[in-house]
Design a protein around this motif. Structure first.
Motif, PDB file in Angstrom:
ATOM      1  N   PRO A 283      -2.895   1.889  -9.661  1.00 16.74           N
ATOM      2  CA  PRO A 283      -4.091   2.363  -8.957  1.00 16.74           C
ATOM      3  C   PRO A 283      -3.842   2.729  -7.495  1.00 16.74           C
ATOM      4  O   PRO A 283      -4.541   3.569  -6.942  1.00 16.74           O
ATOM      5  CB  PRO A 283      -5.051   1.174  -9.049  1.00 16.74           C
ATOM      6  CG  PRO A 283      -4.574   0.366 -10.203  1.00 16.74           C
ATOM      7  CD  PRO A 283      -3.091   0.549 -10.236  1.00 16.74           C
ATOM      8  N   TYR A 284      -2.835   2.096  -6.878  1.00 11.21           N
ATOM      9  CA  TYR A 284      -2.542   2.343  -5.469  1.00 11.21           C
ATOM     10  C   TYR A 284      -1.063   2.661  -5.268  1.00 11.21           C
ATOM     11  O   TYR A 284      -0.211   2.249  -6.052  1.00 11.21           O
ATOM     12  CB  TYR A 284      -2.890   1.117  -4.619  1.00 11.21           C
ATOM     13  CG  TYR A 284      -4.369   0.832  -4.491  1.00 11.21           C
ATOM     14  CD1 TYR A 284      -5.170   1.552  -3.603  1.00 11.21           C
ATOM     15  CD2 TYR A 284      -4.967  -0.172  -5.247  1.00 11.21           C
ATOM     16  CE1 TYR A 284      -6.521   1.283  -3.471  1.00 11.21           C
ATOM     17  CE2 TYR A 284      -6.325  -0.451  -5.131  1.00 11.21           C
ATOM     18  CZ  TYR A 284      -7.090   0.291  -4.239  1.00 11.21           C
ATOM     19  OH  TYR A 284      -8.434   0.027  -4.125  1.00 11.21           O
ATOM     20  N   THR A 285      -0.787   3.378  -4.189  1.00 13.00           N
ATOM     21  CA  THR A 285       0.574   3.466  -3.671  1.00 13.00           C
ATOM     22  C   THR A 285       0.700   2.458  -2.536  1.00 13.00           C
ATOM     23  O   THR A 285      -0.309   2.009  -1.974  1.00 13.00           O
ATOM     24  CB  THR A 285       0.892   4.875  -3.149  1.00 13.00           C
ATOM     25  OG1 THR A 285      -0.015   5.197  -2.084  1.00 13.00           O
ATOM     26  CG2 THR A 285       0.763   5.896  -4.265  1.00 13.00           C
ATOM     27  N   ALA A 286       1.911   2.098  -2.183  1.00 14.53           N
ATOM     28  CA  ALA A 286       2.122   1.067  -1.167  1.00 14.53           C
ATOM     29  C   ALA A 286       3.054   1.545  -0.068  1.00 14.53           C
ATOM     30  O   ALA A 286       4.075   2.189  -0.341  1.00 14.53           O
ATOM     31  CB  ALA A 286       2.699  -0.201  -1.810  1.00 14.53           C
ATOM     32  N   LYS A 287       2.695   1.212   1.162  1.00 17.65           N
ATOM     33  CA  LYS A 287       3.564   1.467   2.305  1.00 17.65           C
ATOM     34  C   LYS A 287       3.648   0.179   3.117  1.00 17.65           C
ATOM     35  O   LYS A 287       2.642  -0.378   3.519  1.00 17.65           O
ATOM     36  CB  LYS A 287       3.012   2.606   3.177  1.00 17.65           C
ATOM     37  CG  LYS A 287       3.911   2.956   4.357  1.00 17.65           C
ATOM     38  CD  LYS A 287       3.351   4.122   5.160  1.00 17.65           C
ATOM     39  CE  LYS A 287       4.268   4.466   6.340  1.00 17.65           C
ATOM     40  NZ  LYS A 287       3.715   5.598   7.145  1.00 17.65           N
ATOM     41  N   GLN A 288       4.884  -0.265   3.369  1.00 15.76           N
ATOM     42  CA  GLN A 288       5.089  -1.548   4.031  1.00 15.76           C
ATOM     43  C   GLN A 288       5.408  -1.384   5.512  1.00 15.76           C
ATOM     44  O   GLN A 288       6.029  -0.385   5.908  1.00 15.76           O
ATOM     45  CB  GLN A 288       6.222  -2.330   3.354  1.00 15.76           C
ATOM     46  CG  GLN A 288       5.864  -2.906   2.009  1.00 15.76           C
ATOM     47  CD  GLN A 288       6.088  -1.945   0.869  1.00 15.76           C
ATOM     48  OE1 GLN A 288       6.476  -0.809   1.088  1.00 15.76           O
ATOM     49  NE2 GLN A 288       5.842  -2.387  -0.352  1.00 15.76           N
TER      50      GLN A 288
ATOM     51  N   LEU B 282       8.258  -8.934   5.951  1.00 15.77           N
ATOM     52  CA  LEU B 282       7.124  -8.051   5.685  1.00 15.77           C
ATOM     53  C   LEU B 282       5.908  -8.572   6.439  1.00 15.77           C
ATOM     54  O   LEU B 282       5.584  -9.762   6.358  1.00 15.77           O
ATOM     55  CB  LEU B 282       6.834  -8.029   4.183  1.00 15.77           C
ATOM     56  CG  LEU B 282       5.677  -7.142   3.721  1.00 15.77           C
ATOM     57  CD1 LEU B 282       5.989  -5.670   3.961  1.00 15.77           C
ATOM     58  CD2 LEU B 282       5.376  -7.388   2.242  1.00 15.77           C
ATOM     59  N   VAL B 283       5.224  -7.699   7.173  1.00 16.32           N
ATOM     60  CA  VAL B 283       4.046  -8.119   7.930  1.00 16.32           C
ATOM     61  C   VAL B 283       2.767  -7.471   7.427  1.00 16.32           C
ATOM     62  O   VAL B 283       1.675  -8.009   7.623  1.00 16.32           O
ATOM     63  CB  VAL B 283       4.215  -7.842   9.438  1.00 16.32           C
ATOM     64  CG1 VAL B 283       5.350  -8.685  10.013  1.00 16.32           C
ATOM     65  CG2 VAL B 283       4.452  -6.361   9.715  1.00 16.32           C
ATOM     66  N   LYS B 284       2.870  -6.318   6.772  1.00 15.86           N
ATOM     67  CA  LYS B 284       1.668  -5.663   6.263  1.00 15.86           C
ATOM     68  C   LYS B 284       2.035  -4.661   5.173  1.00 15.86           C
ATOM     69  O   LYS B 284       3.061  -4.004   5.234  1.00 15.86           O
ATOM     70  CB  LYS B 284       0.921  -4.946   7.393  1.00 15.86           C
ATOM     71  CG  LYS B 284      -0.394  -4.294   6.936  1.00 15.86           C
ATOM     72  CD  LYS B 284      -1.266  -3.870   8.117  1.00 15.86           C
ATOM     73  CE  LYS B 284      -0.744  -2.655   8.818  1.00 15.86           C
ATOM     74  NZ  LYS B 284      -1.696  -2.158   9.850  1.00 15.86           N
TER      75      LYS B 284
END
Length: 535
Positions: free
Chosen positions: A202-207, A214-216
């Motif tokens: 449902p979503y793509t992710a960007k870190q 990892l902070v967000k």
């Protein structure tokens, strides 16, 4: 509106929400991301090089990111229940023995980059998890190790041939272990190192990363997604906090909209008492358990009388109430009380805590007392109360006069690798189930090549009882075998269950869909969240 606690009941371990969270309805605004706080910590290290690769990730925190971005053939429906088709159009057993399982994919599936998703990608993804050889394995492959062969027929048909009958296989296809990935992004013979995640979910992710941490993670609605879910918000952010205090302050200050794991018992009590009228606390029955695990080859605990004596001394009720208050209940089996097949095996065998009975057990086995032990626990994975829990365990055991216990806290990445390498004789762990069935509270710990790396084996469990239970599509009919397994565990104590936890989400009162955002297995479903109107 005055802040109130919303209590969502559970039936046989599956959520049945009774109340909706406060706030009006409305779709998400892509420029106004919903911010979710967590204390789950992710760092790249030699021990953990690929925290979000489906072939490696095997903890609730990692899965909470993967579920938003990587699609599976099956998925748990809103409110719980048997898995339903997700990337698949239809799935089901095609034989009477639960050994042949066939799925037809939805038409027109693509990955988020636009590449077609076909049956060949399903075959590649699951064979990769099953067959990949990696250092410091997590045990993730156990969920698909029973797959003997995967057959594809054209672009949309896939057939799984299982080695032995397994009525729980549809549940396993709903886990991120069985997530569908592209061979363009995930090498066949090695892990995809780093934090990147890509799929068809449902979503793509960007870190966002600081150093190795990892902070967000920013989740953006995937316009190419075709599946069962309809994301309510265009964008959701998950922010990683160093501790519960910082996360709680961010919620109160309005810097985040929602927080979940891990909240401290003190935070739950404070919010449950109405400390902030703009924040709602949602309580629901959970399936999280905590336990002590043993390296049964370690000299100090190799004799089961030592493990039995610990089971006889530890006061679970005092442990749960003193450390966790109303957020936990004592547990007398690996299988939680709300799961079909549960029985209080440890209470049936040991009754109430009794140092005198424990002394008798040790004397009969000619064990010299006090038995010297070190209990290891992780300081940064299960929340701040873990240290207090192990301090109380230490006190209970030492006060019996039968043990000389020290405790040692270790960071998760180091802890997990050392535990699997057999460096700890006794250590504390938690379990968030892969799916809500008794099999998933037993097989991962007891089968050969289990996820703990435990040397414990019992032929009756491995060769008879678990295979018998897995033949039963009616899980109530499997209860007889399941109860026998629990009784064996209570007698041999390769694992000592301690408590079962409830689940909580705290959210600002303009966030809707909160009651659906966490299922019974502690899986985040961020696609249900949206922003409404504050009361």
């Amino acid at each position: 509106m005055n802040r109130k606690t919303l209590v969502l009941p559970a039936v046989i371990g599956l959520l049945a929400p009774a109340l909706a969270a406060c706030g009006g309805s409305g779709s998400g605004d892509g420029d106004d991301a919903i911010a979710v706080g967590t204390t789950d910590a992710f760092a790249i290290s030699k021990e953990v090089p690929a925290p979000f690769d489906p072939a490696y990730a095997y903890d609730s925190g990692s899965w909470n990111l993967l579920r938003q971005t990587i699609q599976t053939l099956m998925a748990a429906p809103r409110g719980g229940g048997e898995p339903q088709p997700e990337a698949a159009e239809q799935c089901g057993f095609t034989d009477t023995g639960n050994e042949r399982y066939a799925c037809t994919l939805r038409k027109g599936l693509t990955f988020s980059d636009g590449d077609p998703l076909t049956a060949a990608d399903v075959k590649f993804s699951i064979e990769r998890v099953r067959d990949i050889k990696i250092k410091n394995p997590s045990g993730a492959d156990g969920l698909v190790s029973n797959v003997e062969e995967i057959e594809t027929q054209g672009d949309r048909e896939v057939v799984f041939h299982l080695k032995t009958p397994d009525a729980t296989f549809p549940y396993k296809l709903a886990t991120p272990i069985a997530g569908i990935i592209s061979k363009e992004n995930y090498p066949k013979d090695k892990l995809r190192e780093g934090f990147e995640i890509s799929g068809s979910g449902p979503y793509t992710a960007k870190q966002e990363v600081e150093g190795d941490h990892l902070v967000k993670t920013v989740f953006t609605k995937n316009p190419k997604y075709k599946g069962e879910f309809a994301p309510e918000s265009d964008k959701v952010e998950m922010r990683n906090f160093a501790d519960t205090e910082a996360m709680g302050k961010a919620l109160k200050d309005g810097d985040i909209d929602l927080m979940t794991r891990t909240m401290s018992p003190e935070q739950v009590k404070e919010l449950g008492g109405g400390s902030d009228e703009k924040i709602d606390l949602v309580e629901m029955q959970g399936l999280e358990i905590r336990y002590l695990a043993f390296n049964t080859d370690a000299p100090t605990v190799k004799n089961k009388a030592v493990r039995q004596a610990m089971a006889q001394v530890i006061d679970r009720g005092a442990l749960a109430s003193s450390v966790y208050g109303a957020t936990a209940d004592p547990l007398f089996s690996l299988v939680p009380t709300t799961i079909t097949g549960h029985t209080n095996s440890f209470f049936n065998k040991y009754g109430n805590p009794s140092p005198a009975k424990a002394r008798s057990l040790l004397n009969k086995a000619n064990i010299t007392t006090p038995v010297k032990l070190t209990l290891h626990y992780t300081i940064d994975h299960y929340g701040p109360a873990t240290k207090k829990e192990f301090e109380l365990l230490q006190k209970q055991l030492n006060d019996s006069g039968l043990f000389d216990v020290s405790i040692k806290g270790v960071k998760w990445n180091t802890f997990r690798a050392a535990e699997r390498d057999g460096e700890y004789a006794v250590y504390g762990m938690g379990w968030f189930p892969d799916f809500p069935d008794a099999d998933n509270f037993l097989a991962p710990f007891l089968l050969k090549d289990n996820f703990l790396g435990s040397p414990y084996e019992n032929s009756d469990i491995n060769d008879q009882l678990l295979p018998t239970s897995r033949r039963e599509a009616d899980r109530l009919a499997a209860s007889k075998s399941i109860r026998k397994i629990q009784d064996i565990v209570a007698d041999e104590v390769p694992i000592l269950p301690l408590w079962q936890g409830k689940q909580y989400i705290a959210a600002r009162d303009d966030i809707t869909g909160v009651e659906w955002a966490l299922d019974a297995s502690s899986n985040l479903q961020l696609w249900h969240l949206s922003r409404g109107v504050s009361d």
